[in-house]
Write an enzyme that holds these catalytic residues in place. Structure first.
Site, PDB file in Angstrom:
ATOM      1  CE1 TYR A 190      29.600  43.751 112.708  1.00  0.00           C
ATOM      2  CE2 TYR A 190      27.488  44.080 111.617  1.00  0.00           C
ATOM      3  CZ  TYR A 190      28.257  44.075 112.772  1.00  0.00           C
ATOM      4  OH  TYR A 190      27.686  44.377 113.987  1.00  0.00           O
ATOM      5  CE  LYS A 194      28.557  40.960 114.723  1.00  0.00           C
ATOM      6  NZ  LYS A 194      28.896  40.653 116.130  1.00  0.00           N
TER       7      LYS A 194
END
Length: 279
Positions: A190, A194
Site C-alpha cells: 500500500y 500510493k
C-alpha cells in the site's frame, strides 16, 4: 487581477458548481467512494458510479438520482474501460472529472495469520503484484483511456486518491495492542503503490497541462471504520485534531479539486489528514 474582483458577477458558489459536468468515480461502492459520489452529485455533476461490483454500483446510482448511472468496471482491464468510455460518451457526451479511487488495501482472510503474512520477510509476492495491478496500473489505464477524452476536449480534472502512507512510512507501533503485542504489520504494497500514485500525478500534470487537463492528488488520512479500540486510540494520539476521519470528511476537498475553484491548481497533493503528517 483576481477574477473575483474583476468579475463581480461570478459568485463563489459558482466556482464549486459541477452542473453539466460528467464525473467518473472508480471503486465507487467503497467507504469513501460512496461519499465521493454523493458529493459530486450534490455539486451538480452527472456521476458515473464505477465498480467491479455491478449490482452495488447500479444501486448507489439509483439512490443518487435518475441522471446518474452505475457501471461494472475493472480498472485493470482495457476492454472494460473502453466499453465504459463508449457508454459514458453516448449518454453524456463528455468526460470532465475522473476520480481514481479504486485501490486494494491488504485484508488477511485468517486473522491468526495476519501478523505472519503482513511481515515484510513473509509478505506474499502475489499480494504485492495484485496491489501494483489495481493501485498503479489501474490509475494509469483509467487516466490514459478516460483522460485522453479530456485532453482532446481541452479541459478536465483528474483526481488521484493517494494516502498519507504515500508520503511517510507506516508507524508499525500503532498496530500494537495495549499489551505491546503486534497484531499485524502495515504491509509494503500500500505505501509503495500510493507513493507511485503521487509521482504519476506529477508526471501527468506536466504532460497534459498545455491540454487544459489538471491532475492532482488527494491524500486522505485514516477513516474510522470499526477498527480495534487500541488502534483508534493509537492513531488519535498521533493526530493533532484528536480524531480519525469520518467518510464525509473528504467531500469538500474532492469537490474543490473537481471544480473551477481549483482552476489554477495542478500537480499538487492536497493532504487532508487531521495533521497526521505534520508531526
Amino acid at each position: 487581477m483576481n477574477q473575483l474582483i474583476s468579475n463581480p458577477s461570478l459568485a463563489v458558489p459558482q466556482l464549486f458548481s459541477l452542473a453539466g459536468k460528467t464525473a467518473i468515480v472508480t471503486g465507487a461502492t467503497g467507504l469513501i467512494g460512496q461519499k465521493d459520489c454523493e458529493a459530486l452529485a450534490a455539486a451538480g455533476a452527472n456521476v458515473v458510479v464505477a465498480d467491479v461490483l455491478e449490482l452495488q454500483a447500479k444501486g448507489l446510482a439509483n439512490q443518487l438520482g435518475e441522471k446518474h448511472i452505475g457501471l461494472k468496471l475493472d480498472v485493470t482491464n482495457p476492454n472494460s474501460l473502453e466499453k465504459a468510455k463508449a457508454t459514458i460518451l453516448e449518454k453524456y457526451g463528455s468526460i470532465d472529472v475522473l476520480v481514481n479511487n479504486a485501490a486494494i488495501n491488504d485484508m488477511f482472510e485468517n486473522p491468526l495469520m495476519a501478523k505472519e503474512l503482513s511481515a515484510f520477510e513473509n509478505y506474499p509476492l502475489e499480494s504485492f503484484r495484485k496491489s501494483l495491478e489495481v493501485n498503479v496500473l489501474g490509475v494509469f489505464l483509467c487516466s490514459q483511456i478516460f483522460g485522453s477524452v479530456m485532453a482532446e476536449a481541452g479541459a478536465g480534472s483528474i483526481i488521484n486518491i493517494a494516502s498519507t502512507y504515500g508520503m511517510v512510512g507506516p508507524d508499525q507501533q500503532i498496530y500494537r495492542d495495549e499489551n505491546g503485542e503486534q497484531s499485524f504489520f502495515k504491509s509494503p504494497s500500500y505505501p509503495t503503490t500510493k507513493g507511485a500514485v503521487l509521482n504519476f500525478t506529477r508526471f501527468l500534470a506536466a504532460y497534459w497541462g498545455h491540454k487544459g487537463v489538471r491532475v492532482n492528488t488527494l491524500s486522505p488520512g485514516g477513516v474510522e471504520n470499526g477498527q480495534n479500540e487500541f488502534f483508534i486510540k493509537n492513531y488519535i494520539n498521533k493526530t493533532p485534531l484528536g480524531r480519525m476521519a469520518q467518510p464525509n470528511d473528504y467531500q469538500g476537498a474532492l469537490v474543490f479539486l473537481a471544480s473551477d475553484a481549483s482552476a489554477y491548481m495542478t500537480g499538487a497533493n492536497l493532504v487532508v489528514d487531521g495533521g497526521w503528517t505534520s508531526i
